[in-house]
Design a protein around this motif. Structure first.
Motif, PDB file in Angstrom:
ATOM      1  N   ASN A   1       0.817  -1.207   0.000  1.00 22.59           N
ATOM      2  CA  ASN A   1       0.000   0.000   0.000  1.00 22.59           C
ATOM      3  C   ASN A   1       0.858   1.267   0.000  1.00 22.59           C
ATOM      4  O   ASN A   1       1.838   1.362   0.715  1.00 22.59           O
ATOM      5  N   LYS A   2       0.466   2.222  -0.813  1.00 21.31           N
ATOM      6  CA  LYS A   2       1.185   3.485  -0.929  1.00 21.31           C
ATOM      7  C   LYS A   2       0.428   4.609  -0.237  1.00 21.31           C
ATOM      8  O   LYS A   2      -0.736   4.851  -0.548  1.00 21.31           O
ATOM      9  N   TYR A   3       1.073   5.253   0.686  1.00 20.49           N
ATOM     10  CA  TYR A   3       0.555   6.466   1.312  1.00 20.49           C
ATOM     11  C   TYR A   3      -0.806   6.278   1.973  1.00 20.49           C
ATOM     12  O   TYR A   3      -1.602   7.209   2.060  1.00 20.49           O
ATOM     13  N   GLY A   4      -1.114   5.058   2.381  1.00 19.07           N
ATOM     14  CA  GLY A   4      -2.385   4.804   3.044  1.00 19.07           C
ATOM     15  C   GLY A   4      -3.590   4.887   2.129  1.00 19.07           C
ATOM     16  O   GLY A   4      -4.715   5.016   2.598  1.00 19.07           O
ATOM     17  N   VAL A   5      -3.373   4.801   0.813  1.00 11.23           N
ATOM     18  CA  VAL A   5      -4.465   4.892  -0.149  1.00 11.23           C
ATOM     19  C   VAL A   5      -5.043   3.496  -0.384  1.00 11.23           C
ATOM     20  O   VAL A   5      -4.335   2.592  -0.826  1.00 11.23           O
ATOM     21  N   LYS A   6      -6.319   3.343  -0.073  1.00 10.28           N
ATOM     22  CA  LYS A   6      -7.006   2.067  -0.260  1.00 10.28           C
ATOM     23  C   LYS A   6      -6.978   1.646  -1.727  1.00 10.28           C
ATOM     24  O   LYS A   6      -7.109   2.470  -2.628  1.00 10.28           O
ATOM     25  N   ASP A   7      -6.812   0.357  -1.948  1.00 12.40           N
ATOM     26  CA  ASP A   7      -6.827  -0.234  -3.285  1.00 12.40           C
ATOM     27  C   ASP A   7      -5.727   0.312  -4.194  1.00 12.40           C
ATOM     28  O   ASP A   7      -5.926   0.492  -5.394  1.00 12.40           O
ATOM     29  N   SER A   8      -4.554   0.542  -3.622  1.00 13.41           N
ATOM     30  CA  SER A   8      -3.455   1.089  -4.422  1.00 13.41           C
ATOM     31  C   SER A   8      -2.311   0.107  -4.617  1.00 13.41           C
ATOM     32  O   SER A   8      -1.248   0.495  -5.080  1.00 13.41           O
TER      33      SER A   8
ATOM     34  N   HIS B   1       5.332  -0.970 -10.332  1.00 12.39           N
ATOM     35  CA  HIS B   1       5.397   0.384  -9.773  1.00 12.39           C
ATOM     36  C   HIS B   1       6.699   0.638  -9.028  1.00 12.39           C
ATOM     37  O   HIS B   1       7.337   1.655  -9.236  1.00 12.39           O
ATOM     38  N   ASP B   2       7.083  -0.282  -8.159  1.00 16.17           N
ATOM     39  CA  ASP B   2       8.254  -0.057  -7.311  1.00 16.17           C
ATOM     40  C   ASP B   2       9.573  -0.356  -8.007  1.00 16.17           C
ATOM     41  O   ASP B   2      10.623   0.033  -7.511  1.00 16.17           O
ATOM     42  N   HIS B   3       9.546  -1.062  -9.142  1.00 13.52           N
ATOM     43  CA  HIS B   3      10.754  -1.433  -9.875  1.00 13.52           C
ATOM     44  C   HIS B   3      11.738  -2.157  -8.963  1.00 13.52           C
ATOM     45  O   HIS B   3      12.918  -1.862  -8.924  1.00 13.52           O
ATOM     46  N   THR B   4      11.200  -3.079  -8.202  1.00 14.25           N
ATOM     47  CA  THR B   4      11.968  -3.920  -7.297  1.00 14.25           C
ATOM     48  C   THR B   4      11.827  -5.353  -7.779  1.00 14.25           C
ATOM     49  O   THR B   4      10.716  -5.800  -8.050  1.00 14.25           O
TER      50      THR B   4
ATOM     51  N   ASP C   1      -3.909  -5.443  -2.069  1.00 12.72           N
ATOM     52  CA  ASP C   1      -5.347  -5.140  -2.076  1.00 12.72           C
ATOM     53  C   ASP C   1      -6.043  -5.868  -3.227  1.00 12.72           C
ATOM     54  O   ASP C   1      -7.150  -6.392  -3.067  1.00 12.72           O
ATOM     55  N   LEU C   2      -5.380  -5.901  -4.386  1.00 11.96           N
ATOM     56  CA  LEU C   2      -5.950  -6.569  -5.548  1.00 11.96           C
ATOM     57  C   LEU C   2      -6.103  -8.069  -5.295  1.00 11.96           C
ATOM     58  O   LEU C   2      -7.145  -8.652  -5.583  1.00 11.96           O
ATOM     59  N   ALA C   3      -5.078  -8.685  -4.711  1.00  9.42           N
ATOM     60  CA  ALA C   3      -5.143 -10.126  -4.415  1.00  9.42           C
ATOM     61  C   ALA C   3      -6.213 -10.432  -3.374  1.00  9.42           C
ATOM     62  O   ALA C   3      -6.889 -11.458  -3.463  1.00  9.42           O
TER      63      ALA C   3
END
Length: 167
Positions: free
Chosen positions: A38-45, A64-67, A49-51
């Motif tokens: 989760n990024k910045y406490g944003v739901k469904d981000s 997104h994170d390029h990790t 959350d998707l899984a």
């Protein structure tokens, strides 16, 4: 098609698609511009959350994170992520244009161009703008001028720096 500036919740939209086609396909793969967490406490981000919302998915390809994540189970759903998008991007740009070099947006926030040997892929680390594909004919002197112009957007790396900083 959504009007400009209108964004829908990707988890809600994915859930709708899974409900609609889930029984008609052999595999459900989501390719998402999301990180694993989760990024910045944003739901469904994020992929977690998707899984959680769509455990029927077989695979989530995050970007997104390029990790580098070769395989992580999120609520029973396999998730992966590629670490070096700036390089998969430069190679694609060079392939489609036939150009010997490429510049792409900054994708690694810890990137630094330190003194010493420079590798072809290092040029992708110093350009922070959107990826619009243009093929330009230029001389070596013009390429050097472009690279020097690009690096002016960044402060000189200092020992102890944790990330890049912009000038």
């Amino acid at each position: 098609m959504l009007p400009a500036g209108v964004f829908r919740d990707p988890v809600v939209e994915t859930r709708k698609i899974v409900d609609k086609i889930g029984g008609d396909v052999d595999l459900l793969i989501a390719v998402m511009h999301m990180g694993m967490d989760n990024k910045y406490g944003v739901k469904d981000s994020d992929a977690s959350d998707l899984a959680d919302a769509c455990p029927e998915l077989d695979l989530i390809i995050a970007s997104h994170d390029h990790t580098q994540i070769e395989g992580k189970l999120l609520n029973g759903v396999l998730a992966v992520e590629n670490a070096d998008m700036a390089q998969s991007i430069n190679e694609v740009q060079m392939y489609y244009t036939g150009a010997p070099v490429s510049a792409a947006a900054l994708f690694i926030m810890t990137a630094n161009m330190k003194e010493g040997e420079i590798h072809k892929s290092d040029s992708s680390l110093i350009y922070k703008y959107a990826n619009t594909l243009y093929k330009l004919q230029m001389t070596g002197a013009q390429l050097k001028q472009y690279m020097e112009w690009s690096v002016n957007y960044y402060n000189q790396y200092q020992p102890g720096d944790l990330t890049i900083s912009f000038n």
